[in-house]
Design a protein around this motif. Structure first.
Motif, PDB file in Angstrom:
ATOM      1  N   THR A   1      41.735  34.130  39.462  1.00  0.00           N
ATOM      2  CA  THR A   1      41.479  35.318  38.644  1.00  0.00           C
ATOM      3  C   THR A   1      39.992  35.665  38.641  1.00  0.00           C
ATOM      4  O   THR A   1      39.610  36.831  38.808  1.00  0.00           O
ATOM      5  CB  THR A   1      41.971  35.098  37.201  1.00  0.00           C
ATOM      6  OG1 THR A   1      43.367  34.807  37.230  1.00  0.00           O
ATOM      7  CG2 THR A   1      41.722  36.312  36.331  1.00  0.00           C
ATOM      8  N   THR A   2      39.139  34.679  38.471  1.00  0.00           N
ATOM      9  CA  THR A   2      37.691  34.901  38.453  1.00  0.00           C
ATOM     10  C   THR A   2      37.206  35.448  39.790  1.00  0.00           C
ATOM     11  O   THR A   2      36.444  36.425  39.828  1.00  0.00           O
ATOM     12  CB  THR A   2      36.953  33.587  38.122  1.00  0.00           C
ATOM     13  OG1 THR A   2      37.430  33.095  36.868  1.00  0.00           O
ATOM     14  CG2 THR A   2      35.460  33.802  38.055  1.00  0.00           C
ATOM     15  N   ILE A   3      37.668  34.836  40.894  1.00  0.00           N
ATOM     16  CA  ILE A   3      37.277  35.306  42.237  1.00  0.00           C
ATOM     17  C   ILE A   3      37.755  36.733  42.453  1.00  0.00           C
ATOM     18  O   ILE A   3      37.011  37.582  42.971  1.00  0.00           O
ATOM     19  CB  ILE A   3      37.827  34.360  43.334  1.00  0.00           C
ATOM     20  CG1 ILE A   3      37.105  33.014  43.269  1.00  0.00           C
ATOM     21  CG2 ILE A   3      37.677  34.987  44.719  1.00  0.00           C
ATOM     22  CD1 ILE A   3      37.712  31.947  44.150  1.00  0.00           C
TER      23      ILE A   3
ATOM     24  N   GLU B   1      38.390  39.101  40.233  1.00  0.00           N
ATOM     25  CA  GLU B   1      37.630  40.049  39.417  1.00  0.00           C
ATOM     26  C   GLU B   1      36.219  40.263  39.963  1.00  0.00           C
ATOM     27  O   GLU B   1      35.717  41.384  39.981  1.00  0.00           O
ATOM     28  CB  GLU B   1      37.569  39.563  37.967  1.00  0.00           C
ATOM     29  CG  GLU B   1      38.889  39.657  37.242  1.00  0.00           C
ATOM     30  CD  GLU B   1      38.868  39.001  35.869  1.00  0.00           C
ATOM     31  OE1 GLU B   1      37.836  38.422  35.489  1.00  0.00           O
ATOM     32  OE2 GLU B   1      39.910  39.064  35.192  1.00  0.00           O
ATOM     33  N   GLU B   2      35.580  39.189  40.417  1.00  0.00           N
ATOM     34  CA  GLU B   2      34.206  39.280  40.919  1.00  0.00           C
ATOM     35  C   GLU B   2      34.101  40.081  42.214  1.00  0.00           C
ATOM     36  O   GLU B   2      33.088  40.729  42.452  1.00  0.00           O
ATOM     37  CB  GLU B   2      33.638  37.873  41.171  1.00  0.00           C
ATOM     38  CG  GLU B   2      33.385  37.067  39.918  1.00  0.00           C
ATOM     39  CD  GLU B   2      32.103  37.448  39.213  1.00  0.00           C
ATOM     40  OE1 GLU B   2      31.127  37.796  39.894  1.00  0.00           O
ATOM     41  OE2 GLU B   2      32.096  37.409  37.968  1.00  0.00           O
ATOM     42  N   HIS B   3      35.136  40.006  43.054  1.00  0.00           N
ATOM     43  CA  HIS B   3      35.054  40.618  44.379  1.00  0.00           C
ATOM     44  C   HIS B   3      36.025  41.765  44.604  1.00  0.00           C
ATOM     45  O   HIS B   3      36.200  42.216  45.744  1.00  0.00           O
ATOM     46  CB  HIS B   3      35.246  39.544  45.452  1.00  0.00           C
ATOM     47  CG  HIS B   3      34.163  38.508  45.415  1.00  0.00           C
ATOM     48  ND1 HIS B   3      32.889  38.745  45.891  1.00  0.00           N
ATOM     49  CD2 HIS B   3      34.136  37.256  44.913  1.00  0.00           C
ATOM     50  CE1 HIS B   3      32.150  37.679  45.699  1.00  0.00           C
ATOM     51  NE2 HIS B   3      32.879  36.758  45.093  1.00  0.00           N
TER      52      HIS B   3
ATOM     53  N   LYS C   1      44.766  39.193  42.693  1.00  0.00           N
ATOM     54  CA  LYS C   1      44.868  37.774  42.355  1.00  0.00           C
ATOM     55  C   LYS C   1      45.624  37.027  43.458  1.00  0.00           C
ATOM     56  O   LYS C   1      45.301  35.885  43.784  1.00  0.00           O
ATOM     57  CB  LYS C   1      45.575  37.606  41.013  1.00  0.00           C
ATOM     58  CG  LYS C   1      45.561  36.209  40.490  1.00  0.00           C
ATOM     59  CD  LYS C   1      46.154  36.137  39.103  1.00  0.00           C
ATOM     60  CE  LYS C   1      46.252  34.703  38.651  1.00  0.00           C
ATOM     61  NZ  LYS C   1      46.882  34.576  37.337  1.00  0.00           N
TER      62      LYS C   1
ATOM     63  N   ALA D   1      43.226  36.296  46.325  1.00  0.00           N
ATOM     64  CA  ALA D   1      42.302  35.225  45.950  1.00  0.00           C
ATOM     65  C   ALA D   1      43.009  33.864  45.996  1.00  0.00           C
ATOM     66  O   ALA D   1      42.434  32.881  46.461  1.00  0.00           O
ATOM     67  CB  ALA D   1      41.738  35.472  44.554  1.00  0.00           C
TER      68      ALA D   1
END
Length: 98
Positions: free
Chosen positions: A12-14, A16-18, A22, A25
């Motif tokens: 999820t973090t990856i 959202e950052e890029h 989901k 990622a």
């Protein structure tokens, strides 16, 4: 102490950052894991994080903790993870000498 991040939270973090989905990622994380399994015997490095290496352990004598009896532990190969200096310094800052 905080709980470790799960695979889903990392994905999820990856994502959202890029600006990825989901699912994409998660596939990237799975591909990275498969690649590390395939190449661990040659040494697999994640820059800034660490390195997977294959190490040969010698045969040795150990003890059965219940009985105290000496036992022979055979030689074997194991996978170890060596943490990169950059990662160590980021997690545990170096103390300055006085």
């Amino acid at each position: 102490m905080a709980k470790p991040l799960t695979k889903s939270q990392i994905a999820t973090t990856i994502a959202e950052e890029h600006g990825l989905t989901k699912k994409t990622a998660t596939e990237i994380l799975e591909q990275l894991a498969q690649l590390s399994y395939k190449h661990a015997k040659d040494g697999f490095t994640l820059p800034g994080i660490g390195k997977l290496v294959l190490v040969a352990r010698k045969a040795r004598t150990g003890r059965n903790p219940q009985t105290g009896e000496a036992i022979k532990i055979p030689a074997k190969k194991v996978v170890k993870f060596r943490v990169a200096k950059a990662c160590k310094d980021a997690v545990i800052p170096v103390k300055k000498k006085k």
